[in-house]
Design a protein around this motif. Structure first.
Motif, PDB file in Angstrom:
ATOM      1  N   GLY A 253      27.993  85.449   2.835  1.00 50.38           N
ATOM      2  CA  GLY A 253      29.405  85.157   2.583  1.00 50.38           C
ATOM      3  C   GLY A 253      30.033  86.135   1.605  1.00 50.38           C
ATOM      4  O   GLY A 253      31.242  86.369   1.646  1.00 50.38           O
ATOM      5  N   GLN A 254      29.228  86.706   0.715  1.00 49.06           N
ATOM      6  CA  GLN A 254      29.765  87.660  -0.249  1.00 49.06           C
ATOM      7  C   GLN A 254      30.247  88.925   0.452  1.00 49.06           C
ATOM      8  O   GLN A 254      31.320  89.439   0.154  1.00 49.06           O
ATOM      9  CB  GLN A 254      28.699  88.004  -1.296  1.00 49.06           C
ATOM     10  CG  GLN A 254      28.381  86.840  -2.215  1.00 49.06           C
ATOM     11  CD  GLN A 254      29.533  86.516  -3.136  1.00 49.06           C
ATOM     12  OE1 GLN A 254      30.078  87.392  -3.787  1.00 49.06           O
ATOM     13  NE2 GLN A 254      29.936  85.260  -3.163  1.00 49.06           N
TER      14      GLN A 254
ATOM     15  N   GLU B  29      31.019  89.079   3.643  1.00 46.81           N
ATOM     16  CA  GLU B  29      32.149  88.691   4.493  1.00 46.81           C
ATOM     17  C   GLU B  29      33.427  88.539   3.680  1.00 46.81           C
ATOM     18  O   GLU B  29      34.500  88.963   4.112  1.00 46.81           O
ATOM     19  CB  GLU B  29      31.834  87.372   5.209  1.00 46.81           C
ATOM     20  CG  GLU B  29      30.805  87.535   6.306  1.00 46.81           C
ATOM     21  CD  GLU B  29      30.650  86.266   7.141  1.00 46.81           C
ATOM     22  OE1 GLU B  29      31.223  85.231   6.755  1.00 46.81           O
ATOM     23  OE2 GLU B  29      29.960  86.339   8.165  1.00 46.81           O
ATOM     24  N   GLY B  30      33.287  87.947   2.489  1.00 45.12           N
ATOM     25  CA  GLY B  30      34.452  87.779   1.633  1.00 45.12           C
ATOM     26  C   GLY B  30      35.059  89.129   1.283  1.00 45.12           C
ATOM     27  O   GLY B  30      36.275  89.309   1.328  1.00 45.12           O
ATOM     28  N   ALA B  31      34.204  90.076   0.954  1.00 42.86           N
ATOM     29  CA  ALA B  31      34.684  91.407   0.576  1.00 42.86           C
ATOM     30  C   ALA B  31      35.259  92.148   1.783  1.00 42.86           C
ATOM     31  O   ALA B  31      36.338  92.755   1.701  1.00 42.86           O
ATOM     32  CB  ALA B  31      33.549  92.211  -0.047  1.00 42.86           C
TER      33      ALA B  31
ATOM     34  N   VAL C 260      30.668  94.331  -4.875  1.00 40.05           N
ATOM     35  CA  VAL C 260      30.387  92.900  -4.785  1.00 40.05           C
ATOM     36  C   VAL C 260      28.890  92.601  -4.684  1.00 40.05           C
ATOM     37  O   VAL C 260      28.348  91.809  -5.458  1.00 40.05           O
ATOM     38  CB  VAL C 260      31.136  92.293  -3.567  1.00 40.05           C
ATOM     39  CG1 VAL C 260      30.726  90.849  -3.345  1.00 40.05           C
ATOM     40  CG2 VAL C 260      32.643  92.390  -3.787  1.00 40.05           C
TER      41      VAL C 260
ATOM     42  N   ASN D 294      33.192  81.734  -1.046  1.00 47.02           N
ATOM     43  CA  ASN D 294      32.782  83.143  -1.117  1.00 47.02           C
ATOM     44  C   ASN D 294      33.496  83.921  -2.205  1.00 47.02           C
ATOM     45  O   ASN D 294      33.771  85.105  -2.059  1.00 47.02           O
ATOM     46  CB  ASN D 294      32.986  83.848   0.235  1.00 47.02           C
ATOM     47  CG  ASN D 294      32.141  83.241   1.334  1.00 47.02           C
ATOM     48  OD1 ASN D 294      31.239  82.452   1.048  1.00 47.02           O
ATOM     49  ND2 ASN D 294      32.394  83.599   2.560  1.00 47.02           N
TER      50      ASN D 294
ATOM     51  N   PHE E 167      33.548  85.909  -5.728  1.00 43.78           N
ATOM     52  CA  PHE E 167      32.539  86.803  -6.301  1.00 43.78           C
ATOM     53  C   PHE E 167      32.141  86.261  -7.678  1.00 43.78           C
ATOM     54  O   PHE E 167      32.955  86.249  -8.599  1.00 43.78           O
ATOM     55  CB  PHE E 167      33.107  88.219  -6.404  1.00 43.78           C
ATOM     56  CG  PHE E 167      33.705  88.702  -5.104  1.00 43.78           C
ATOM     57  CD1 PHE E 167      33.043  88.483  -3.902  1.00 43.78           C
ATOM     58  CD2 PHE E 167      34.932  89.351  -5.077  1.00 43.78           C
ATOM     59  CE1 PHE E 167      33.592  88.907  -2.694  1.00 43.78           C
ATOM     60  CE2 PHE E 167      35.492  89.782  -3.880  1.00 43.78           C
ATOM     61  CZ  PHE E 167      34.822  89.557  -2.688  1.00 43.78           C
TER      62      PHE E 167
END
Lengths: 287, 245
Positions: free
Chosen positions: A167-168, A170-172, A186, B92, B94
Motif C-alpha cells: 500500500g505504501q 501504491e499510495g505514492a 517513501v 496508506n 506514509f
C-alpha cells in the motif's frame, strides 16, 4: 471440560510459572558463579600484571588499526549494500539476477577464501614481484570485508523493503510519483528502519571478522596476541586485552544501533530520518 | 459506446490469472457527478476503481479520462495519476512523515511546489478536512478517522479532477465513520467528480447522483439512488438489496 478441574489435575512441572522462573534463576546464578570462579582463578594465577602493562601499547596500536578498518569497511559495506538491496528488487531481471549472484557468491564462500583471493590472488596477476601497491594487506582487508558484508547488508535491506506494505508504493504511485521516486521518498526510508537491526547484527559480525585478518598479515589484535604468546608463553595475559578490545568495539556498536532504532521510530526526529533525508532530498538518482 | 464522460470505461475486461474479474464494463462518469459503486464482495468493485489510475492493468478494452487513454501502453501514467486522487481502505499514509509532509510530498516532489506554498496548501487542506493544527502529528498519533482524512487531504493536494474512494470507511471504528463521510459529502457538494466504492448504503443514497450495482464482474443495474433502492428492475439487484435490509 470445566475450567476449575484443569487447574488441579493437569499442572505438570512446566505449568507452574513461578517454579520455572525460580529454576531458571538458579541455573543462571549457578552459571555466573562457575564462570566468575574460573575467571578469578585464572586472573589471580595466570595473569602477569606487569606484562599486562608492558604489552598494552601494542594492543592499542592494533586496536586503532582494527578500528580504522572497521569504520572504513562498515561505511563502505552499508553504502554498497544499499545498492545491492535495491538491485535485488529491480524490475530489470538483469539487475536483479546479477545482484542475486553477487549475494550468493559472497555469502556462499568463506570470508577467508575471499580475503585470500584479494590478498594473494590479485598480486599474483602481476607475476608476484611487480605488484604496485605497498602494504596491500590493509586495502585488501577493507575490500574483502566490504564486499563480503555488503552482501549481508543488501539482503537485510531487501528484507526491509519486502516488509514495507504494498500500500505504501501504491499510495505514492497514486500521487503520480515514478517508481524510483516512490522508492526513494517513501519505501526506502521505511525499509532502512526495518533493516536496522539486521544491519547492526551484521556490522558486529564484521568487527569480529577482523580477527581473520591476522592470516593476511594485518597486525591486528590476534596477531599481537600470537607475537606476545610466542615470546612469553603466557597466553592468558594477552587474551585479556584481546577480549576487552573486541568488546569495546562491539558493545559500543550495539549501543549505537539501539540509539538509531529508538530515534528512527516514526513520531521522532533523529539520525535515521536525517539519513533517510540524505537519500530523499539529494540528487536525481538513476533509474 | 456510452456517452463521453470525464471517466469512461469501454468494454473493460480484467483477469487475475484464470479468473475473469471484470467482464466487459461499459460506463461513464460525468464531470461533478458522484457515482457510488455497490455490490457483494468479490463483484469487482474495487478492481474497477483501481483500473482508473492503472493500479490494475486490464487485458481488454480501455479506460479514458477526459478522452485520454489511461490504458494505452504509451500512456504517461505518472502524469495521468496526478489528475486522479485516490483514497484507500487502509489509508496508506506514509508513517515516517507528519500529516503535513504526507499532504505536501506529492505537490513538492511531483509539481515542484515551494516549501512555503506547501505549508499554505497543507494548512488549507487540513482546515478543509477538519484537522486544523494537526499538521505536525505523525499518522500513528492520529485516530483511524483522522488518518483517513489526512489521506483525503493528501489526494486533494494534487488538485485532481476526479477522486476515487476505495471502501474508505471499512477499516474504521463505527463512531469514526461519520467524520470521513462528512468530508466526502462536502467534497461532493463542492462539485468534485467522485467514484466511490462503499458499503455505506445511507451515504450512497444521500450523496450519490447515481448508483452502480455490480455483481460477478458486470454492472447489473445503474440508476438514481431512490429508484434503484426502492424499485430495482433486475432480480440480482433485488436479491442484493434484500439482503441489506
Amino acid at each position: 471440560m470445566a475450567n476449575t478441574e484443569t487447574t488441579g489435575t493437569s499442572t505438570g512441572l512446566l505449568m507452574r510459572d513461578g517454579l520455572v522462573r525460580r529454576v531458571g534463576e538458579a541455573v543462571a546464578i549457578g552459571f555466573l558463579v562457575v564462570v566468575a570462579g574460573i575467571v578469578t582463578i585464572i586472573v589471580s594465577t595466570r595473569v602477569d600484571f606487569g606484562l599486562l602493562e608492558t604489552i598494552f601499547p601494542r594492543f592499542v596500536d592494533a586496536f586503532v588499526r582494527v578500528l580504522g578498518i572497521v569504520i572504513a569497511a562498515s561505511v563502505l559495506s552499508i553504502l554498497l549494500g544499499m545498492f545491492i538491496g535495491l538491485g535485488r528488487i529491480s524490475t530489470s531481471p538483469i539487475t536483479s539476477r546479477i545482484t542475486k549472484g553477487y549475494v550468493e557468491f559472497f555469502r556462499g564462500t568463506p570470508l577467508l577464501f575471499q580475503l585470500f583471493v584479494i590478498y594473494f590472488g590479485i598480486p599474483g596477476l602481476w607475476g608476484g614481484a611487480g605488484f604496485p601497491i605497498p602494504n596491500w594487506e590493509i586495502p585488501a582487508a577493507i575490500i574483502g570485508l566490504t564486499l563480503n558484508h555488503s552482501a549481508y547488508v543488501g539482503e537485510a535491506i531487501r528484507g526491509g523493503i519486502d516488509a514495507v506494505p504494498d500500500g505504501q508504493m501504491e499510495g505514492a504511485r497514486s500521487l503520480g510519483m515514478s517508481r524510483v521516486m516512490a522508492l526513494r521518498q517513501v519505501v526506502f526510508p521505511q525499509a532502512l528502519r526495518n533493516a536496522l537491526a539486521a544491519i547492526g547484527n551484521d556490522q558486529i559480525i564484521l568487527v569480529k571478522d577482523t580477527s581473520l585478518l591476522t592470516v593476511i598479515a594485518v597486525p591486528e589484535l590476534m596477531t599481537v596476541f600470537r607475537d606476545v604468546n610466542s615470546t612469553t608463553f603466557q597466553p592468558w595475559t594477552p587474551l585479556i586485552w584481546v577480549c576487552l578490545f573486541y568488546l569495546v568495539i562491539t558493545m559500543s556498536m550495539s549501543q549505537l544501533v539501539n540509539a538509531a532504532e529508538r530515534r528512527g521510530d516514526p513520531g521522532r526526529d533523529g539520525s535515521l530520518s536525517a539519513l533517510a533525508g540524505m537519500f530523499s532530498r539529494r540528487g536525481g538518482g538513476g533509474s | 459506446m456510452s456517452r463521453a464522460g470525464l471517466v469512461e470505461f469501454d468494454d473493460v475486461h480484467k483477469y487475475f490469472g484464470e479468473t475473469h474479474v471484470l467482464r466487459g464494463i461499459d460506463a461513464a462518469i460525468d464531470e461533478t457527478e458522484v457515482v457510488v459503486v455497490i455490490g457483494p464482495s468479490g463483484s469487482g468493485k474495487s478492481t474497477l476503481l483501481r483500473c482508473v489510475n492503472r493500479l490494475e492493468e486490464i487485458q481488454q478494452g480501455a479506460v479514458r479520462i477526459a478522452g485520454q487513454s489511461v490504458t494505452a501502453p504509451d500512456a504517461d501514467i505518472n502524469r495521468i495519476r496526478q489528475r486522479v486522487g485516490m483514497v484507500f481502505q487502509s489509508f496508506n499514509l506514509f508513517p515516517h512523515m507528519t500529516a503535513r509532509e504526507n499532504i505536501t510530498i506529492g505537490p513538492r516532489k511531483v509539481r515542484d511546489l515551494s516549501a512555503t506554498e506547501g505549508e499554505e496548501l497543507a494548512s488549507e487542506l487540513l482546515d478543509r478536512v477538519g484537522l486544523t493544527g494537526q499538521g505536525d502529528s505523525y499518522p500513528n498519533e492520529l485516530s483511524g478517522g483522522q488518518q483517513q482524512r489526512v489521506a483525503i487531504a493528501r489526494a486533494l493536494a494534487m488538485e485532481p479532477e476526479v477522486m476515487l474512494f476505495d471502501e474508505v470507511t471499512s477499516a474504521l471504528d463505527p463512531e469514526l465513520v461519520g467524520d470521513v463521510l462528512g468530508v466526502m459529502r462536502d467534497l461532493a457538494t463542492d462539485g468534485m467528480t467522485m467514484l466511490v466504492v462503499t458499503h455505506e448504503m445511507e451515504f450512497a443514497r444521500e450523496v450519490g447522483d447515481r448508483i452502480v450495482l455490480m455483481a460477478d464482474g458486470t454492472i447489473v443495474e445503474q440508476d438514481e439512488p431512490e429508484r434503484l433502492f426502492t424499485n430495482p428492475r433486475t432480480e440480482r439487484a433485488k436479491q442484493f438489496l434484500q439482503r441489506l435490509l
